[in-house]
Design a protein around this motif. Structure first.
Motif, PDB file in Angstrom:
ATOM      1  N   LEU A   1      -5.532 -12.855  39.315  1.00  0.00           N
ATOM      2  CA  LEU A   1      -5.663 -11.433  38.763  1.00  0.00           C
ATOM      3  C   LEU A   1      -7.088 -11.640  38.172  1.00  0.00           C
TER       4      LEU A   1
ATOM      5  N   GLU B   1      -5.634 -14.973  47.532  1.00  0.00           N
ATOM      6  CA  GLU B   1      -5.328 -13.505  47.325  1.00  0.00           C
ATOM      7  C   GLU B   1      -5.789 -12.953  45.929  1.00  0.00           C
TER       8      GLU B   1
ATOM      9  N   TYR C   1      -5.965  -9.789  42.999  1.00  0.00           N
ATOM     10  CA  TYR C   1      -5.603  -8.499  42.717  1.00  0.00           C
ATOM     11  C   TYR C   1      -6.659  -8.076  41.767  1.00  0.00           C
TER      12      TYR C   1
ATOM     13  N   PHE D   1      -7.180  -6.863  47.040  1.00  0.00           N
ATOM     14  CA  PHE D   1      -6.334  -5.588  46.949  1.00  0.00           C
ATOM     15  C   PHE D   1      -6.656  -4.884  45.559  1.00  0.00           C
TER      16      PHE D   1
ATOM     17  N   LEU E   1      -5.489  -2.686  42.605  1.00  0.00           N
ATOM     18  CA  LEU E   1      -4.523  -1.820  42.208  1.00  0.00           C
ATOM     19  C   LEU E   1      -4.862  -0.458  41.676  1.00  0.00           C
TER      20      LEU E   1
ATOM     21  N   THR F   1       5.665  -9.099  43.394  1.00  0.00           N
ATOM     22  CA  THR F   1       4.954 -10.082  44.301  1.00  0.00           C
ATOM     23  C   THR F   1       6.201 -10.507  45.232  1.00  0.00           C
TER      24      THR F   1
ATOM     25  N   CYS G   1      -0.389  -2.295  35.711  1.00  0.00           N
ATOM     26  CA  CYS G   1      -1.828  -2.186  35.451  1.00  0.00           C
ATOM     27  C   CYS G   1      -2.235  -0.800  34.848  1.00  0.00           C
TER      28      CYS G   1
ATOM     29  N   LEU H   1      -1.736  -3.541  50.714  1.00  0.00           N
ATOM     30  CA  LEU H   1      -0.985  -2.937  49.995  1.00  0.00           C
ATOM     31  C   LEU H   1      -0.317  -1.590  50.431  1.00  0.00           C
TER      32      LEU H   1
END
Length: 664
Positions: free
Chosen positions: A37, A72, A74, A102, A104, A112, A120, A170
């Motif tokens: 994150l 990965e 976000y 990705f 958000l 997930t 978010c 996404l």
């Protein structure tokens, strides 16, 4: 569903390559992490509109795949508007910027593959923008608004899951309704108001005790995140971890929450040791059958359920006649008072000559003029046609027909209401009151027939097409389940044309996919599709949707003539150039009524004339086309839930070969 190992990192502030290198190193030493994150400002300040990015700029390398994330990731919007290339890519893909990266949504919620729900709230808070904005701001604005928060809370009632375990975008996330607003992880820029109450954890800077904002607290109270990470803990950001706190509701099963504010990875750093900028943890999803979480030994009272006693400043206790918040900017401050802007002891903060001025482009919501905030508007307390809040274009007072004032300022309405208590302006529709928001517990979810990434499709209550009683009418289309449906964006927007341009493309694209699928399905059963939208910008704010109704092929050529005939009778004018009319209505500048005819052409009416526009106009026209005058009123066409369910099952079975949400 299984335990996920998560790494959370502070603002990169444009140092993307360096951050990826650090993440790779941490992952090799302490991983493997399932995802990262990335909080706060990932890209740094955007360039001016006239500037372009060089080919070797890290942003373009990221978008082109030349700069790859090792895990990965976000990412979210931080304290700046996002760079134009990022917004363009988001609009095209729905979030995928490159492999493993990705973006958000500003009010995003997703689940997930491990079953972890992440919420978010991106952007920064400004009290004037928050209160004055009439819609959620897109990525071109650094701010979040009241509508952004409403949409986030509405989106917590959906569950976004990837179609495949090894998903790559996404845009492939599948949405469905969720039974609870609770989330596992919440990320935001702003701190929640009151988070420091009952805490004995020392703050790295005293000013952090007062930086929290109430809208973030509202989200926390309703979603009860188990982990809340924030990026905006001071300038530059500092690290602070609060003691855990618990929730004591009957459904909370000893739910424990933790709050962590991270320092920034890049950008300006405070003097001395660099604040901690990463946080690793493991988390497993909770369910109704999960064992209650043990209460941590250092847990405190919940700052969102209780309030610590307020400490009054000495001069307040000594001044029984002190200036109240509602007093105008007058008089001299009491002894000991200092202006928070310039530290002068000679004036209140409201009188400070250095008081903050609006950013370029800001327009006061009251007088529609630039140069001052709503709080400073010179006509703030004026009413009627000679001053006060000016309506947006297309607004018509329901009491007297004037376009120059809102109904609460109307002299006719006020005269009629003398002797009776004033109820005040209309209350905005909250997501849990909206007929079409999935967060509304009263939504007829049993009528939903398809849920996509951006929209869902539902049979309406009391559809035009009779399917049980009256089903033998000669003009009834032979579409299983009737075929009259609504296409509804999952996120709450008043109309399709009021969706922020940088967020509209994936919603409109999926809506058109559904329209095409419905046309193909109807054609198989000897019918054509008529689509219409009432884009009315009401005082309360509706929820955008398109109605799609099948008509038998033998009647499809009559649709335009009946629409035009009924429009003339109702003093409704269709514009000569429908595409130009839709451009005029973009951005919520005025209301509109749009019809997509069976042959693909459009009819558009702009709601700029005096007088009302019936939201049932489209339905009434199509009832006339079908020769079913008894189907004008949807309330007279409702049927028992069992018959609704039979229609749903019949429609879903027939629509399955065409349903874009079922595409692999």
């Amino acid at each position: 569903m299984s335990t996920a190992k998560v790494l959370t990192v502070g603002s990169a502030v444009g140092s993307i390559r360096e951050l990826f290198a650090k993440v790779k190193s941490i992952d090799e030493k302490h991983g493997k992490f399932d995802f990262v994150l990335c909080l706060g400002d990932f890209f740094g300040p955007p360039k001016d509109a006239e500037d372009t990015y060089e080919e070797d700029h890290e942003i373009l390398q990221l978008l082109d795949g030349r700069l790859e994330a090792p895990v990965e990731c976000y990412i979210m919007q931080g304290e700046h508007s996002l760079p134009a290339p990022i917004i363009e890519k988001f609009a095209k893909t729905g979030g995928t910027l490159s492999k493993n990266v990705f973006l958000l949504h500003k009010s995003g919620v997703l689940t997930t593959p491990h079953g972890i729900r992440i919420g978010c709230l991106a952007g920064i808070y400004d009290s004037n923008v928050y209160a004055a904005a009439e819609s959620a701001h897109g990525f071109t604005s650094p701010y979040f608004t009241a509508q952004t928060v409403e949409k986030l809370l509405a989106n917590t009632m959906t569950s976004s899951k990837p179609k495949e375990q090894n998903y790559t975008s996404l845009a492939s996330i599948k949405s469905s309704s969720a039974s609870s607003q609770l989330i596992d992880i919440f990320i935001s820029n702003a701190w929640p108001a009151g988070i420091t109450e009952f805490s004995s954890a020392p703050l790295p800077a005293p000013e952090l005790a007062a930086i929290g904002v109430e809208p973030v607290s509202e989200v926390v109270r309703k979603t009860k995140p188990r982990y809340h990470f924030a990026a905006g803990g001071g300038r530059p950001p500092r690290f602070w971890e609060r003691e855990p706190y618990t929730w004591d509701g009957p459904e909370d099963t000893g739910r424990v929450s933790r709050f962590v504010s991270l320092g920034a990875f890049g950008g300006e750093q405070p003097s001395g040791k660099k604040p901690r900028w990463f946080y690793a943890f493991s988390i497993a999803p909770l369910s109704a059958t999960s064992e209650p979480q043990p209460k941590p030994t250092n847990a405190t009272q919940n700052p969102f359920l209780h309030r610590a006693p307020k400490r009054h400043l000495d001069f307040e206790a000594q001044q029984p006649g002190k200036r109240s918040r509602t007093d105008g900017p007058q008089g001299k401050p009491p002894s000991g008072y200092k202006c928070k802007i310039c530290e002068s002891e000679e004036h209140f903060i409201t009188d400070c000559p250095e008081r903050e001025k609006p950013n370029e482009g800001y327009i006061c919501r009251i007088c529609n003029e630039p140069g001052h905030f709503v709080r400073d508007c010179p006509v703030k307390h004026a009413v009627g046609d000679t001053g006060g809040r000016k309506p947006r274009e297309g607004y018509v007072c329901r009491a007297c027909g004037s376009e120059l004032h809102y109904i609460q300022d109307c002299p006719v309405a006020n005269q009629a209401g003398k002797g009776h208590a004033r109820r005040g302006p209309p209350k905005e529709i909250a997501p849990d009151e909206c007929w079409f928001c999935l967060s509304n517990p009263n939504l007829s979810k049993h009528l939903i027939v398809s849920i996509g990434t951006e929209c869902y499709v539902t049979l309406p209550k009391g559809q035009i097409i009779p399917t049980h009683q009256g089903a033998k009418h000669p003009n009834v289309p032979r579409v299983p389940g009737g075929g009259h449906v609504l296409i509804v964006p999952i996120t709450h927007y008043p109309t399709y044309l009021s969706i922020p341009p940088d967020l509209a493309e994936p919603i409109i694209k999926e809506t058109e996919k559904y329209k095409s699928a419905l046309r193909a399905m109807y054609a198989k059963h000897g019918a054509a599709a008529v689509c219409f939208e009432v884009g009315r910008l009401s005082a309360k704010g509706g929820h955008a949707h398109v109605q799609v109704v099948p008509v038998p092929n033998k009647l499809k050529n009559a649709v335009e003539d009946v629409f035009r005939e009924e429009a003339r009778a109702s003093n409704i004018t269709f514009e000569d150039d429908p595409d130009e009319a839709l451009r005029v209505a973009e951005g919520g500048r005025c209301g509109y009524f749009r019809v997509d005819l069976p042959d693909g052409r459009k009819l558009v009416h702009l709601m700029r004339e005096r007088g009302p526009f019936s939201i049932q106009f489209g339905r009434q026209v199509l009832a006339s086309v079908l020769g079913m005058a008894d189907r004008f009123d949807w309330k007279a066409c409702t049927q028992p839930e069992q018959e609704d369910m039979e229609d749903v099952q019949a429609f879903k079975a027939a629509f399955a070969p065409f349903d874009p949400s079922l595409e692999l």
